[in-house]
Design a protein around this motif. Sequence first.
Motif, PDB file in Angstrom:
ATOM      1  N   PHE A   1      40.098  59.980  59.687  1.00 53.48           N
ATOM      2  CA  PHE A   1      41.148  59.724  60.861  1.00 53.48           C
ATOM      3  C   PHE A   1      40.393  58.882  61.949  1.00 53.48           C
ATOM      4  N   ASP A   2      41.093  57.980  62.763  1.00 55.82           N
ATOM      5  CA  ASP A   2      40.575  57.247  63.575  1.00 55.82           C
ATOM      6  C   ASP A   2      40.692  57.693  64.967  1.00 55.82           C
ATOM      7  N   HIS A   3      40.354  58.836  65.317  1.00 52.96           N
ATOM      8  CA  HIS A   3      40.045  59.451  66.626  1.00 52.96           C
ATOM      9  C   HIS A   3      39.150  60.445  66.887  1.00 52.96           C
ATOM     10  N   GLY A   4      38.848  60.944  67.841  1.00 54.80           N
ATOM     11  CA  GLY A   4      37.965  62.182  67.825  1.00 54.80           C
ATOM     12  C   GLY A   4      38.509  63.464  67.171  1.00 54.80           C
ATOM     13  N   THR A   5      37.646  64.297  67.079  1.00 59.00           N
ATOM     14  CA  THR A   5      38.140  65.493  66.666  1.00 59.00           C
ATOM     15  C   THR A   5      38.641  66.534  67.647  1.00 59.00           C
TER      16      THR A   5
ATOM     17  N   PRO B   1      32.657  66.904  80.448  1.00 57.78           N
ATOM     18  CA  PRO B   1      31.781  65.797  79.662  1.00 57.78           C
ATOM     19  C   PRO B   1      31.872  65.998  78.357  1.00 57.78           C
ATOM     20  N   GLN B   2      32.413  67.149  77.613  1.00 56.48           N
ATOM     21  CA  GLN B   2      32.234  67.606  76.495  1.00 56.48           C
ATOM     22  C   GLN B   2      33.275  67.076  75.558  1.00 56.48           C
ATOM     23  N   ARG B   3      33.000  66.617  74.266  1.00 51.41           N
ATOM     24  CA  ARG B   3      33.885  66.231  73.375  1.00 51.41           C
ATOM     25  C   ARG B   3      33.394  66.682  72.145  1.00 51.41           C
ATOM     26  N   ILE B   4      34.324  66.888  70.801  1.00 48.51           N
ATOM     27  CA  ILE B   4      34.116  66.846  69.611  1.00 48.51           C
ATOM     28  C   ILE B   4      34.142  65.459  68.839  1.00 48.51           C
ATOM     29  N   ALA B   5      33.174  64.628  69.020  1.00 49.07           N
ATOM     30  CA  ALA B   5      33.438  63.270  68.606  1.00 49.07           C
ATOM     31  C   ALA B   5      32.148  62.578  68.181  1.00 49.07           C
TER      32      ALA B   5
END
Length: 604
Positions: free
Chosen positions: A473-477, A491-495
């Motif tokens: 998939f073409d987006h962050g998790t 500031p956090q992401r699963i990416a």
Amino acid sequence: MFQTYDPPSESGARGDRLVALRAELTRRGLDGFIVPRTDTHQNEYVAPCEERLAWLTGFGGSAGAAVVLQDKAAIFVDGRYTLQVRNQVDTTAFEPLHLIETPPSSWIARTAKPGMCIGYDAMLHTINGVKTLKAACEKAGVKLVAVDGNPIDAIWSDRPEPPLAPVVLHPMAFAGEAASDKIARLQAELREAKTDAAVIAQLDSIAWLFNIRGGDIARIPVTLAFAILRADAAPQLFIDGRKLSGNVAETLGHLAEIAEPEGFLPALDAFSGKCVLVDPDWGAQAIADRLVAAGAKLRFGSDPVLLPKALKNTAEIDGARAAHRRDGAAYARFLKWFTEEAPKGGLDEISTAKALETFRAETGKLKDISFDTISGSGPNGAIVHYRVTTDTCRPIEMNSLYLCDSGAQYEDGTTDVTRTFAVGEPSADMKREFTLVLKGHIGLSSARFPQGTSGAQLDTLARIPLWKGGLDFDHGTGHGVGSYLSVHEGPQRIAKTNKVPLQPGMIVSNEPGTYRTGKWGIRIENLELVSPASAIEGGERPMLSLETLTLIPIDRKLIETDLLTGEERAWVDAYHARVLQEIGPLVDEETRAWLEGATAPLEG
């Protein structure tokens, strides 16, 4: 509250606007202009008066930009909008390009001719963004010039007025910490870092810091304002006084010096010789320019509010859990209705999204939806951030998939959930791909990881089952989520690129998916709270885990149980047992009976 986005219906009108913009650029001696999809605070969602990109091009997505030269123009969107942009924009006037693969800077470097002069609005571009643009322009022999007044504003004759929604105080029961204590805590950090002041431009940071909420931006309860946090004096808050009632004005007056918004940039002139912190990823270039001109010493670093805001305190965590239980009960009632009505025919993307919002509103606690509902039937579900319009609205048909990504704003918490449902009998391919997405979701949700682990390190866990099946998939998790604030919070992401360590108290989404253009989209999303993990026998390091906040059934009809491991099946059964236990007592008897079936243990 639910609204469809209907871009300007006449491509000729947009063509006239492009002609008018080029004429205005010629009048100013410019060969081109950069049009970002943002406002002076770099918001994802913006007020109607800031929708310059949509007004010019018709593109209604939440991220993008355009570059207009006298003889050509391009529009840049990320992977979520590659299908949408072609549906909304006249591609004979604007060449659609991928924002990441071919960003505006690289297009300018290869397209603009030496000697050209390209303008930009310095209040609409970040410091780091301008740095990249300048490097590209220098490479092409092009001059990048900050304009005096935005040229689009000069030709936008019916531009809406700025919003003036009233500001309200956020109760301590939900905030969990007094604004005065937050301010004192951050002032101490500034002094320790030998920094005299910090410019706060992000609206959710200002709302969190001063314990206020507003209604200037749709879906996000914030107010348009700027702030300067001073290490040894009261902070300065620049906000339209018409939005402040007597009680709110009095409360804020005890916390800060209050001034009108037009006083913000001039106030920076007082920092000559002082060290001022500005976030280069969020602060506008105009802020840096003004401080440099005043003789200030710039210190580039993260907005000091970002991390404290992301680390939810006990009251905020309790509020998030309560909000998700309430939301789960409303969603269960919606799902019972949907599973009964969808097979009859007559439902479409708009009516279904409106129905879901109605169930949430019936809680009596809904303030707004937390973003524009993504209601995608069949092939529209393959458009990752699809925004239904009256022209694109599809009926929900038998033997198809329906993807719904939605969320709610409650005073005690913000929710965001995606579910994919089978209407009628799903095909073998639908079940296979749904189950691969589910395996990825479970892989991330079940993770145990040491302190210091970043979202980039966890992102792969949600993708491995899909990769094994030849999918991705073409987006962050996942993204961070606020506490009755922005549904997209840093500031956090699963990416893949996010290196911020996850810490207890952070809330992140877990939303792997897969998308078959022209056929269907599949995504499963829960919100997760980063928490200390229970002790592991034989372990020597403390671990963190993800506590699932979302309490909504996953469509069992779409699960190919033979593809699940024993541990994965146990996860699904345990999750559904928890949904029934926590949501069952909150719904009526008929809904509970339906919920018992929807959460029954997997068969086979």
